[in-house]
Write a protein that holds these residues in place. Structure first.
Motif, short mmCIF file in Angstrom:
data_model
loop_
_atom_site.label_atom_id
_atom_site.label_comp_id
_atom_site.label_asym_id
_atom_site.label_seq_id
_atom_site.Cartn_x
_atom_site.Cartn_y
_atom_site.Cartn_z
N ASN A 483 0.87 -1.18 0.00
CA ASN A 483 0.00 0.00 0.00
C ASN A 483 0.91 1.23 0.00
O ASN A 483 1.59 1.50 0.98
N VAL A 484 0.91 1.95 -1.11
CA VAL A 484 1.89 3.03 -1.31
C VAL A 484 1.18 4.33 -1.68
O VAL A 484 0.28 4.34 -2.52
N THR A 485 1.59 5.42 -1.03
CA THR A 485 1.11 6.75 -1.41
C THR A 485 2.30 7.71 -1.43
O THR A 485 3.32 7.49 -0.77
N ILE A 486 2.16 8.77 -2.24
CA ILE A 486 3.18 9.82 -2.27
C ILE A 486 2.58 11.05 -1.58
O ILE A 486 1.58 11.59 -2.03
N ASP A 487 3.19 11.43 -0.49
CA ASP A 487 2.70 12.56 0.30
C ASP A 487 3.36 13.84 -0.21
O ASP A 487 4.55 14.08 0.01
N THR A 488 2.58 14.67 -0.89
CA THR A 488 3.09 15.94 -1.44
C THR A 488 2.54 17.14 -0.68
O THR A 488 2.59 18.26 -1.17
N SER A 489 2.02 16.90 0.54
CA SER A 489 1.43 18.00 1.31
C SER A 489 2.44 19.09 1.62
O SER A 489 2.11 20.26 1.73
N ASN A 490 3.70 18.70 1.80
CA ASN A 490 4.78 19.66 1.96
C ASN A 490 5.66 19.59 0.72
O ASN A 490 6.49 18.68 0.59
N PRO A 491 5.50 20.52 -0.23
CA PRO A 491 6.24 20.42 -1.50
C PRO A 491 7.75 20.49 -1.34
O PRO A 491 8.48 20.11 -2.24
N ASN A 492 8.20 20.98 -0.18
CA ASN A 492 9.64 21.03 0.08
C ASN A 492 10.17 19.76 0.73
O ASN A 492 11.37 19.64 0.95
N ASN A 493 9.27 18.84 1.03
CA ASN A 493 9.70 17.59 1.65
C ASN A 493 8.71 16.48 1.29
O ASN A 493 7.93 16.01 2.12
N ILE A 494 8.74 16.07 0.03
CA ILE A 494 7.84 15.04 -0.46
C ILE A 494 8.30 13.68 0.07
O ILE A 494 9.50 13.41 0.17
N GLN A 495 7.34 12.83 0.44
CA GLN A 495 7.67 11.56 1.06
C GLN A 495 6.92 10.41 0.42
O GLN A 495 5.77 10.57 -0.03
N LEU A 496 7.57 9.26 0.39
CA LEU A 496 6.90 8.02 0.00
C LEU A 496 6.45 7.32 1.27
O LEU A 496 7.25 7.12 2.20
N VAL A 497 5.16 6.98 1.33
CA VAL A 497 4.60 6.33 2.52
C VAL A 497 4.19 4.91 2.13
O VAL A 497 3.39 4.71 1.22
N ILE A 498 4.75 3.92 2.83
CA ILE A 498 4.51 2.51 2.51
C ILE A 498 3.95 1.80 3.74
O ILE A 498 4.52 1.90 4.83
N SER A 499 2.84 1.11 3.53
CA SER A 499 2.26 0.32 4.62
C SER A 499 2.52 -1.15 4.35
O SER A 499 2.27 -1.65 3.24
#
Length: 547
Positions: A483-499
């Motif tokens: 289960n993968v999402t790309i968190d772009t809520s902070n454009p200066n610190n984009i993160q890959l979130v993996i469950s």
């Protein structure tokens, strides 16, 4: 008798077979020995950005016709086109030298989406934008020390291609962060503001990260003059450093001095090193059509070449490769005003020889005082030009900040019978120079990707093996059931979130880290978010962490 004959014949055949076997063994042993003798421990790759034959010719005449240090090792030509254009920009040109692969303009060490030039293979769609492991990254994994020495800001295209992966060569902050987390052992040049938390948009304290990992980080050349720490980032300007002619009288190091210091530090590693040295601002002077800047930077680069060659020739384990990344400006000695027999050598040189500053240096001297009288005074004093036209004076007055060399360059060029065709890159081949302790150097016309192949060959590094399954994308992880999402809520610190299995793993962009609760794991390679594709690439051993 017949029996004896058969026996004798068999003996002769046996003897011939033995001789063939011995000969083959000797041949293969000789080949293996020769192959082994081609290996070196250290490679110094030097890139005079944008340098052409016209540049070196003018610089040679400037110093009275004396040979340049690089002249003796000229050995061939390099084709420079990118994956999608006959005229490359510095990003794919440096990528070819760094990875052995062509990519498209503006991309840094990632596979191209577009490969439209003849002979350039198209990668599979799943590999579009995927990071390519560089020769610097592979050398580091191979146990060697690594270094980058430049006069531009360190996240600029050429140095960036060796330690970062992105589809946007102008995203200096992301590039800088990747280069920091790649932990290049020695970085000398400009660009302090890109690691300073007070000047970065994301407020990342990259200076502290480097110091926490054993680096000396400084903005003062005095801190390094008499010291040789094993790992150092010396950034001697907020952004780019000054041209050589404009540096005189300052406390900033020359390219040759920085090269000497880098070699002093890197050579401590018994496993050897890979060092890239760029004459960054040859390119910038060419964009401005500024022949004074060209001479300034070619000669500064050539002094660094002498340092590198002196080092290499003092031992038997170091190769030096010099390869411009592309041509720039379409510079010629001779323009439409010059006729054969009508222009003498002094006509080319008299104003350039009188010049004490480049166009950028003149801008600093003028400051905001751009009156007619001050312009005439400064240009006369520092260029020996006493006949400025009113149109030229007006053009100097109106030059935007940081662009006065684009006005003064053509003024000097016109008076020096030097022609230019463009303010941009051009697509011709460039001269290749190489030194190897056993004379094993490329010859003829080669592709820019073959420069990297040659470096990998003499270092004994199978670069292809480093790229096998090196990166995995968010799409690949999804297909594997995560289960993968790309968190772009902070454009200066984009993160890959993996469950995975009830746990959440956070992969920040531009770092080589994975965070799970209070645990942090270190990955082989830095992660990269490719904005145009909305794809996140992470070092593939993350799967071992997720299991």
């Amino acid at each position: 008798m017949k029996k004896f004959f058969k026996s004798k014949k068999a003996s002769i055949i046996s003897l011939l077979l033995i001789l063939c076997l011995v000969f083959s063994t000797l041949v293969f042993a000789s080949q293996d020995s020769n192959k082994q003798s081609n290996k070196v421990k250290n490679v110094i790759l030097m890139i005079p950005d944008g340098m052409t034959i016209a540049h070196t010719t003018l610089a040679r005449w400037y110093q009275g016709g004396e040979p340049l240090s690089m002249d003796e090792i000229a050995c061939g030509l390099v084709r420079t086109y990118s994956a999608n254009n006959p005229i490359t920009d510095s990003a794919p040109a440096a990528t070819a030298y760094a990875t052995g692969y062509k990519t498209q303009n503006r991309y840094l060490s990632i596979y191209p989406e577009i490969a439209s030039m003849p002979g350039v293979g198209q990668v599979e769609e799943k590999d579009f934008f995927k990071p390519i492991v560089t020769i610097l990254e592979a050398a580091k994994k191979f146990g060697k020390s690594t270094g980058l020495v430049v006069t531009c800001q360190f996240p600029h295209a050429t140095p960036a291609a060796f330690a970062a992966h992105t589809d946007n060569r102008n995203d200096y902050e992301s590039i800088a962060e990747q280069m920091v987390y790649n932990q290049v052992d020695v970085v000398l040049g400009g660009g302090w503001k890109y690691i300073d938390k007070n000047q970065r948009k994301d407020k990342e304290d990259l200076v502290q990260y480097l110091r926490d990992n054993g680096f000396v980080v400084t903005t003062k050349w005095e801190d390094l003059k008499n010291e040789s720490p094993r790992k150092v980032w010396g950034l001697f300007a907020q952004d780019a450093m000054h041209y050589e002619f404009d540096r005189n009288g300052t406390d900033k190091p020359s390219l040759a001095e920085m090269t000497q210091k880098a070699l002093q530090i890197l050579s401590k590693n018994k496993n050897g090193f890979f060092l890239m040295v760029e004459g960054s601002e040859i390119d910038w002077a060419s964009h401005a059509n500024d022949p004074v800047g060209v001479v300034s930077e070619v000669l500064a680069f050539d002094k660094a070449v002498k340092v590198a060659l002196d080092f290499a020739k003092s031992r038997d384990d170091t190769a030096v490769i010099i390869a411009p990344d592309h041509n720039n400006g379409g510079m010629t000695l001779g323009n439409y005003s010059a006729q054969v027999d009508s222009v003498l050598l002094n006509d080319f040189l008299k104003y350039i020889k009188k010049a004490k500053r480049t166009g950028s240096g003149i801008e600093d001297l003028l400051g905001n005082n751009r009156t007619d009288e001050n312009i005439k005074k400064i240009v006369s004093q520092y260029y020996g030009v006493d006949n400025l036209t009113q149109d030229e004076i007006d053009a100097i007055k109106k030059a935007p900040a940081g662009r006065l060399n684009y006005v003064l360059g053509p003024i000097i060029s016109k008076r020096s019978y030097i022609g230019w065709t463009t303010n941009e890159h051009t697509g011709e081949d460039v001269v290749l120079y190489a030194y190897h302790p056993n004379g094993y150097v490329p010859h003829g016309v080669i592709d820019n990707t073959e420069v990297c192949d040659y470096i990998a060959d003499i270092l004994g590094i199978d670069l292809g093996s480093f790229n096998e399954n090196s990166y995995i994308s968010n799409v690949d992880l999804e297909e594997k059931g995560y289960n993968v999402t790309i968190d772009t809520s902070n454009p200066n610190n984009i993160q890959l979130v993996i469950s995975s299995k009830g746990k959440t793993y956070i992969v920040p962009q531009n770092k080589n880290a994975v965070i799970e609760g209070n645990k942090q794991y270190t990955l082989k390679y830095v992660s990269a978010y490719i904005t145009s594709a909305k794809r996140f690439f992470v070092s593939s051993e993350i799967e071992e962490i997720l299991k």
